[in-house]
Design a protein around this motif. Structure first.
Motif, PDB file in Angstrom:
ATOM      1  N   VAL A  79       2.030   2.240  10.653  1.00 43.52           N
ATOM      2  CA  VAL A  79       2.154   2.594   9.041  1.00 43.52           C
ATOM      3  C   VAL A  79       3.083   1.452   8.786  1.00 43.52           C
ATOM      4  O   VAL A  79       3.044   0.846   7.655  1.00 43.52           O
ATOM      5  N   TYR A  80       4.171   1.122   8.804  1.00 38.21           N
ATOM      6  CA  TYR A  80       4.789  -0.041   8.079  1.00 38.21           C
ATOM      7  C   TYR A  80       4.181  -1.592   8.083  1.00 38.21           C
ATOM      8  O   TYR A  80       3.612  -1.690   6.903  1.00 38.21           O
ATOM      9  N   LEU A  81       3.532  -1.591   9.126  1.00 36.27           N
ATOM     10  CA  LEU A  81       3.085  -3.596   8.888  1.00 36.27           C
ATOM     11  C   LEU A  81       1.217  -3.145   8.090  1.00 36.27           C
ATOM     12  O   LEU A  81       1.178  -3.843   7.696  1.00 36.27           O
ATOM     13  N   ASP A  82       1.100  -1.472   8.353  1.00 35.88           N
ATOM     14  CA  ASP A  82       0.062  -1.357   7.463  1.00 35.88           C
ATOM     15  C   ASP A  82       0.070  -1.781   5.749  1.00 35.88           C
ATOM     16  O   ASP A  82      -0.805  -1.985   5.098  1.00 35.88           O
ATOM     17  N   GLU A  83       1.562  -0.766   5.244  1.00 38.70           N
ATOM     18  CA  GLU A  83       1.750  -0.546   3.980  1.00 38.70           C
ATOM     19  C   GLU A  83       1.834  -1.776   3.749  1.00 38.70           C
ATOM     20  O   GLU A  83       1.428  -2.678   3.167  1.00 38.70           O
ATOM     21  N   VAL A  84       2.685  -3.223   4.412  1.00 40.83           N
ATOM     22  CA  VAL A  84       2.212  -4.567   3.783  1.00 40.83           C
ATOM     23  C   VAL A  84       1.529  -5.347   4.022  1.00 40.83           C
ATOM     24  O   VAL A  84       1.182  -6.226   2.658  1.00 40.83           O
ATOM     25  N   ALA A  85       0.283  -5.288   4.621  1.00 34.68           N
ATOM     26  CA  ALA A  85      -1.181  -5.162   5.114  1.00 34.68           C
ATOM     27  C   ALA A  85      -1.490  -5.291   3.182  1.00 34.68           C
ATOM     28  O   ALA A  85      -2.342  -6.452   3.013  1.00 34.68           O
ATOM     29  N   ILE A  86      -1.684  -4.281   3.202  1.00 39.53           N
ATOM     30  CA  ILE A  86      -2.121  -4.001   1.854  1.00 39.53           C
ATOM     31  C   ILE A  86      -1.663  -3.475   0.005  1.00 39.53           C
ATOM     32  O   ILE A  86      -1.192  -3.939  -1.034  1.00 39.53           O
ATOM     33  N   CYS A  87      -0.011  -4.680   0.376  1.00 41.01           N
ATOM     34  CA  CYS A  87       0.688  -5.013  -0.904  1.00 41.01           C
ATOM     35  C   CYS A  87       0.279  -5.915  -1.363  1.00 41.01           C
ATOM     36  O   CYS A  87       0.070  -6.863  -0.693  1.00 41.01           O
ATOM     37  N   ASP A  88       1.132  -5.590  -2.519  1.00 35.85           N
ATOM     38  CA  ASP A  88       0.744  -6.951  -3.346  1.00 35.85           C
ATOM     39  C   ASP A  88       1.742  -8.396  -3.129  1.00 35.85           C
ATOM     40  O   ASP A  88       1.172  -9.373  -3.757  1.00 35.85           O
ATOM     41  N   LEU A  89       3.419  -7.611  -3.111  1.00 35.73           N
ATOM     42  CA  LEU A  89       4.680  -7.677  -3.505  1.00 35.73           C
ATOM     43  C   LEU A  89       4.906  -7.543  -2.135  1.00 35.73           C
ATOM     44  O   LEU A  89       4.835  -6.563  -2.286  1.00 35.73           O
ATOM     45  N   TYR A  90       5.547  -8.593  -1.674  1.00 36.37           N
ATOM     46  CA  TYR A  90       6.861  -8.005  -0.464  1.00 36.37           C
ATOM     47  C   TYR A  90       8.483  -8.091  -1.003  1.00 36.37           C
ATOM     48  O   TYR A  90       8.717  -9.445  -2.441  1.00 36.37           O
ATOM     49  N   ILE A  91       9.243  -6.983  -1.217  1.00 40.17           N
ATOM     50  CA  ILE A  91      10.634  -7.554  -1.947  1.00 40.17           C
ATOM     51  C   ILE A  91      11.329  -6.407  -0.863  1.00 40.17           C
ATOM     52  O   ILE A  91      11.498  -6.486   0.060  1.00 40.17           O
ATOM     53  N   SER A 129      13.656  -6.386  14.544  1.00 40.27           N
ATOM     54  CA  SER A 129      14.160  -5.007  13.765  1.00 40.27           C
ATOM     55  C   SER A 129      13.088  -5.165  12.920  1.00 40.27           C
ATOM     56  O   SER A 129      12.537  -5.861  12.716  1.00 40.27           O
ATOM     57  N   PRO A 130      13.036  -3.716  12.371  1.00 35.65           N
ATOM     58  CA  PRO A 130      11.307  -3.799  11.362  1.00 35.65           C
ATOM     59  C   PRO A 130      11.578  -4.694  10.146  1.00 35.65           C
ATOM     60  O   PRO A 130      10.311  -5.062   9.340  1.00 35.65           O
ATOM     61  N   THR A 131      12.303  -4.628   9.645  1.00 38.94           N
ATOM     62  CA  THR A 131      12.298  -5.298   8.842  1.00 38.94           C
ATOM     63  C   THR A 131      12.384  -6.743   8.662  1.00 38.94           C
ATOM     64  O   THR A 131      11.440  -7.772   7.984  1.00 38.94           O
ATOM     65  N   GLU A 132      12.854  -7.742   9.892  1.00 39.72           N
ATOM     66  CA  GLU A 132      12.137  -8.737  10.330  1.00 39.72           C
ATOM     67  C   GLU A 132      10.445  -8.703  10.363  1.00 39.72           C
ATOM     68  O   GLU A 132       9.715 -10.017  10.187  1.00 39.72           O
ATOM     69  N   ARG A 133      10.190  -7.890  11.306  1.00 41.16           N
ATOM     70  CA  ARG A 133       8.473  -7.864  11.412  1.00 41.16           C
ATOM     71  C   ARG A 133       7.679  -7.789  10.222  1.00 41.16           C
ATOM     72  O   ARG A 133       6.768  -8.646  10.588  1.00 41.16           O
ATOM     73  N   GLU A 134       8.608  -7.016   9.058  1.00 41.16           N
ATOM     74  CA  GLU A 134       7.970  -6.680   7.661  1.00 41.16           C
ATOM     75  C   GLU A 134       7.343  -8.502   7.344  1.00 41.16           C
ATOM     76  O   GLU A 134       6.926  -8.260   6.293  1.00 41.16           O
ATOM     77  N   TRP A 135       8.703  -8.815   6.868  1.00 40.77           N
ATOM     78  CA  TRP A 135       8.936 -10.496   6.467  1.00 40.77           C
ATOM     79  C   TRP A 135       7.793 -11.259   7.393  1.00 40.77           C
ATOM     80  O   TRP A 135       6.654 -11.483   6.682  1.00 40.77           O
ATOM     81  N   VAL A 136       7.699 -11.254   8.548  1.00 40.88           N
ATOM     82  CA  VAL A 136       6.852 -11.995   8.976  1.00 40.88           C
ATOM     83  C   VAL A 136       5.352 -11.921   9.158  1.00 40.88           C
ATOM     84  O   VAL A 136       4.518 -12.433   9.124  1.00 40.88           O
ATOM     85  N   GLN A 137       5.336 -10.510   9.076  1.00 39.87           N
ATOM     86  CA  GLN A 137       3.941 -10.550   8.259  1.00 39.87           C
ATOM     87  C   GLN A 137       3.414 -10.772   7.166  1.00 39.87           C
ATOM     88  O   GLN A 137       2.424 -10.943   6.955  1.00 39.87           O
ATOM     89  N   ALA A 138       4.497 -10.388   5.665  1.00 37.66           N
ATOM     90  CA  ALA A 138       4.345 -10.659   4.645  1.00 37.66           C
ATOM     91  C   ALA A 138       3.886 -12.318   4.143  1.00 37.66           C
ATOM     92  O   ALA A 138       3.267 -12.617   3.638  1.00 37.66           O
ATOM     93  N   THR A 139       4.728 -13.063   5.388  1.00 35.23           N
ATOM     94  CA  THR A 139       4.723 -14.451   5.378  1.00 35.23           C
ATOM     95  C   THR A 139       3.435 -15.099   5.834  1.00 35.23           C
ATOM     96  O   THR A 139       2.953 -16.057   5.373  1.00 35.23           O
ATOM     97  N   ALA A 140       2.858 -13.988   7.027  1.00 35.05           N
ATOM     98  CA  ALA A 140       1.402 -14.562   7.224  1.00 35.05           C
ATOM     99  C   ALA A 140       0.375 -14.242   6.755  1.00 35.05           C
ATOM    100  O   ALA A 140      -0.869 -14.741   6.467  1.00 35.05           O
ATOM    101  N   GLN A 141       0.857 -12.919   6.099  1.00 34.07           N
ATOM    102  CA  GLN A 141      -0.326 -13.088   5.130  1.00 34.07           C
ATOM    103  C   GLN A 141       0.146 -13.059   3.933  1.00 34.07           C
ATOM    104  O   GLN A 141      -0.909 -13.328   2.539  1.00 34.07           O
TER     105      GLN A 141
END
Length: 168
Positions: free
Chosen positions: A54-66, A82-94
């Motif tokens: 769920v959280y990685l899908d949400e990062v994928a559709i977001c416009d900005l990552y805070i 951690s989830p925070t680092e996974r979210e960071w990595v995904q936001a960076t990759a995308q």
């Protein structure tokens, strides 16, 4: 215009108050609510899906990552991430626009993996430090207004001097 989706990432337990304050401020500020819709994982209803999906899908559709970074790293998965680092990595990759805010000036009490993320952020982009929630809001406000200006969603110059992006 459809509001831009802001994904707010942090260790939930460490930033519980800041997350709620940011969400409420973004939804109630007359300018911010016109342009942004915040996403907080804790606002989701119960669902039959894995949390990490769920959280990685949400990062994928977001416009900005805070991202809010503090002292805690968060619960690491079987791979030690951690989830925070996974979210960071995904936001960076995308190639998402990433706005990083670090709570406090002293990095010594931080978990070593948080120290590493702060160092990585400093190499990849500008990050801002803050001490209080009002400082966080002021910093985020300045960043979001700059984003809106750079994407020509708000303008400060004369109307007739602005380019028409849809003109052929």
């Amino acid at each position: 215009m459809k509001p831009l989706r802001l994904f707010i990432s942090s260790v939930q337990s460490e930033f519980a108050d800041e997350r709620i304050v940011l969400r409420d401020w973004l939804r109630n500020d007359p300018l911010m609510r016109r342009f942004f819709e915040p996403f907080l994982f804790e606002d989701l209803p119960a669902t039959d899906r894995r949390a990490d999906a769920v959280y990685l899908d949400e990062v994928a559709i977001c416009d900005l990552y805070i991202c809010l970074l503090g002292n805690e790293y968060g619960h690491a998965d079987a791979e030690g991430v951690s989830p925070t680092e996974r979210e960071w990595v995904q936001a960076t990759a995308q190639h998402k626009t990433r706005l990083i805010f670090v709570k406090g000036a002293d990095d010594q009490p931080r978990h070593p993996k948080i120290q590493a993320l702060i160092q990585r952020a400093g190499k990849e982009l500008i990050r801002r430090r803050y001490a209080t929630t009002p400082e966080l809001i002021a910093g985020l406000y300045a960043s979001l207004v700059q984003y809106l200006e750079s994407h020509l969603l708000i303008r400060s110059g004369p109307f007739d001097a602005a380019p028409c992006r849809t003109a052929m």
